[in-house]
Design an enzyme around this catalytic site. Structure first.
Site, short mmCIF file in Angstrom:
data_model
loop_
_atom_site.label_atom_id
_atom_site.label_comp_id
_atom_site.label_asym_id
_atom_site.label_seq_id
_atom_site.Cartn_x
_atom_site.Cartn_y
_atom_site.Cartn_z
N HIS A 495 0.92 -1.28 0.14
CA HIS A 495 -0.12 -0.05 0.11
C HIS A 495 0.82 1.31 0.11
CE1 HIS A 495 -3.58 2.07 0.01
NE2 HIS A 495 -4.22 1.43 1.11
N ASP A 499 -2.19 2.30 -4.27
CA ASP A 499 -3.44 2.79 -3.85
C ASP A 499 -4.56 1.57 -3.90
OD1 ASP A 499 -2.34 5.21 -2.97
OD2 ASP A 499 -2.98 6.25 -5.01
#
Length: 524
Positions: A495, A499
């Site tokens: 992450h 995204d």
């Protein structure tokens, strides 16, 4: 002066190999970098080149022997050598009593001039442990003070963060004092023990060994006499020491009855036929002491500690997250059934599911390049290629060879390469280069029946796709319930760079391409 031929580094987490084939025999002339032998590990085949030009003097590890990293394989007499005894006379001015097979000049100089009665002490040192490795832990001593041994016989085993290193005897003699006990951490070049030369069974003294004579002492079985000269595999010795087994409790399958690691495992798994069924003991109340009697506490090896630490670091360093979706496999299964015969007839390889997933992932990575990128410090490295790692099952477990430039290859080329890598993986012929450099990975847990899982990232990659079992499930379609072959898909991603929107978009694009494979042809 002779040159040692030793086992090279075998790769991370690989500590031993089996000598598969010798291409040369003692007395053969060899040139620099000419292949001498081939070693086989659980994962790859390693070729051992000659470190110098000359003649192969002695083979220490025969075909079928199990050897550790840096173990002595053979010795080479360099071109122009006049003989080891001549070299020693020129250096010392004395006639040596033996020729140390290890080629260690310092040990030759320490050899006593008067035979085995006048042995001198020699330090047993920690060998070179490899690049960037500065310390090791003493794992197992195969000898105890007072034991005799031959030159190059394994004395102890060290464990580093990467591999296990065996320490051979520099000469024949007797072990004096052990300075680094099991569990002690030692540095490269440190002192392990002290030995006395000229007193071991292989020192060439006047006394003959009873085991070497055709007739053994009264009461000794001929099999025992044959076994006394056979050196068991160091890994087998270590396991027998850990499990409290003696060599007479294990049947060796190696050459001349040599006990291999597999023989020890077989002996541990076999029930003891001599034990009669014990009378049923009365039930006793559960207690912590009773549970402790059935537990076994084993100290983690240095290698296992490193693996555990690095796996945890991978979780700690990456902001790992998994998103899920499901795909209707009807489209892929229909087109595969329709064209599989023509595909095989033209290309000579079967049309499987993996080529569809590889092509679908390559298609999705073009739209979401973050999933194919990696973080390097404060930089993001975007890769304008797809080196796809594909899981392949082998008898020893899963390996992940890499299909390079998969985005530039068609279905036939991908299927042929996956088939070739699969065959080489099962035969143990993959090289380390075949399993390095991947930019994205596909993990197929479905072949083992997994319905849902969260695959773990393979750093420095930022994404991994998990495939699962195809299962018929009732699905709603145009207001009606129909049975569809469905598969859950899981994308684990970092992450920090990917995204949530990008991860979901990637998985949706894979789903769309698999449910309508015609989209791949039209780049939609």
């Amino acid at each position: 002066m002779s040159v040692e031929v030793r086992v090279p580094t075998l790769g991370e987490s690989v500590s031993e190999a089996t000598v598969a084939t010798w291409f040369k025999k003692p007395g053969d002339t060899v040139s620099v970098d000419e292949m001498l032998c081939e070693l086989e590990t659980d994962k790859v085949t390693v070729e051992v080149p000659s470190p110098a030009a000359g003649k192969l003097a002695e083979i220490v590890a025969a075909e079928g022997d199990t050897v550790g990293v840096d173990a002595l394989l053979a010795s080479i007499a360099e071109s122009g050598e006049a003989g080891s005894s001549t070299d020693v006379r020129e250096r010392d001015g004395t006639a040596p009593t033996y020729d140390a097979p290890s080629g260690d000049d310092e040990v030759r100089k320490a050899a006593p001039a008067g035979g085995s009665d006048g042995g001198e002490t020699v330090d047993i040192m920690v060998p070179t442990l490899g690049e960037s490795v500065t310390e090791a832990t003493v794992s197992t001593w195969f000898k105890k003070p007072g034991d005799s041994f031959a030159a190059d016989e394994m004395l102890c085993e060290l464990e580093t963060d990467k591999v296990s290193v065996e320490v051979p005897a520099p000469a024949a003699g007797t072990l004096g004092e052990i300075l680094a006990e099991e569990g002690t951490t030692v540095e490269a070049g440190g002192k392990l023990a002290v030995m006395t030369t000229g007193e071991g069974s292989g020192s060439g003294g006047a006394a003959a060994e009873p085991a070497a004579t055709p007739a053994s002492d009264a009461g000794d079985a001929p099999q025992d006499g044959a076994r006394s000269d056979t050196e068991d595999a160091p890994s087998a010795k270590k396991l027998m020491a850990e499990k409290g087994l003696s060599d007479d409790q294990v049947t060796g399958s190696g050459r001349d009855g040599r006990i291999m690691k597999e023989d020890v495992l077989n002996a541990l798994n076999q029930p003891k036929a001599s034990e009669a069924p014990a009378a049923k003991a009365p039930p006793r109340a559960p207690s912590a002491a009773a549970d402790a009697d059935r537990e076994e506490r084993v100290k983690m090896t240095r290698l296992r500690q490193t693996i555990a630490r690095r796996l945890k670091e991978a979780q700690n360093n990456a902001a790992m997250l998994t998103t899920y979706n499901e795909v209707d496999m009807s489209g892929v299964m229909d087109i595969r059934n329709e064209y599989k015969d023509l595909f095989f007839k033209k290309h000579g390889v079967k049309l499987g599911f993996m080529s569809f997933f590889v092509k679908a992932c390559c298609h999705a990575l073009q739209e979401v390049p973050d999933v194919n990128a990696e973080i390097d410090g404060t930089d993001v490295v975007y890769k304008n290629y797809v080196h796809m790692g594909v899981a392949v099952g082998t008898p020893s477990g899963l390996v992940v060879p890499v299909v390079r430039d998969a985005d530039q290859k068609g279905f036939a080329a991908i299927e042929k390469e996956i088939s070739d890598l699969g065959v080489r993986a099962r035969d143990g012929k993959l090289s380390m280069a075949d399993m390095q450099g991947g930019s994205f990975t596909i993990s197929n847990g479905g072949v083992y029946g997994s319905l849902m899982s969260s695959p773990i990232l393979n750093p420095p990659q930022s994404g991994i796709l998990g495939m699962h079992k195809i299962q018929d499930r009732p699905m709603a379609e145009k207001g009606q319930v129909v049975i569809k072959p469905m598969m859950y898909l899981a994308l684990s991603y970092d992450h920090r760079i990917v995204d949530g929107k990008g991860a979901v978009t990637f998985l949706v694009r894979v789903k769309e391409a698999l449910e309508d494979p015609r989209r791949l042809l039209m780049d939609l």
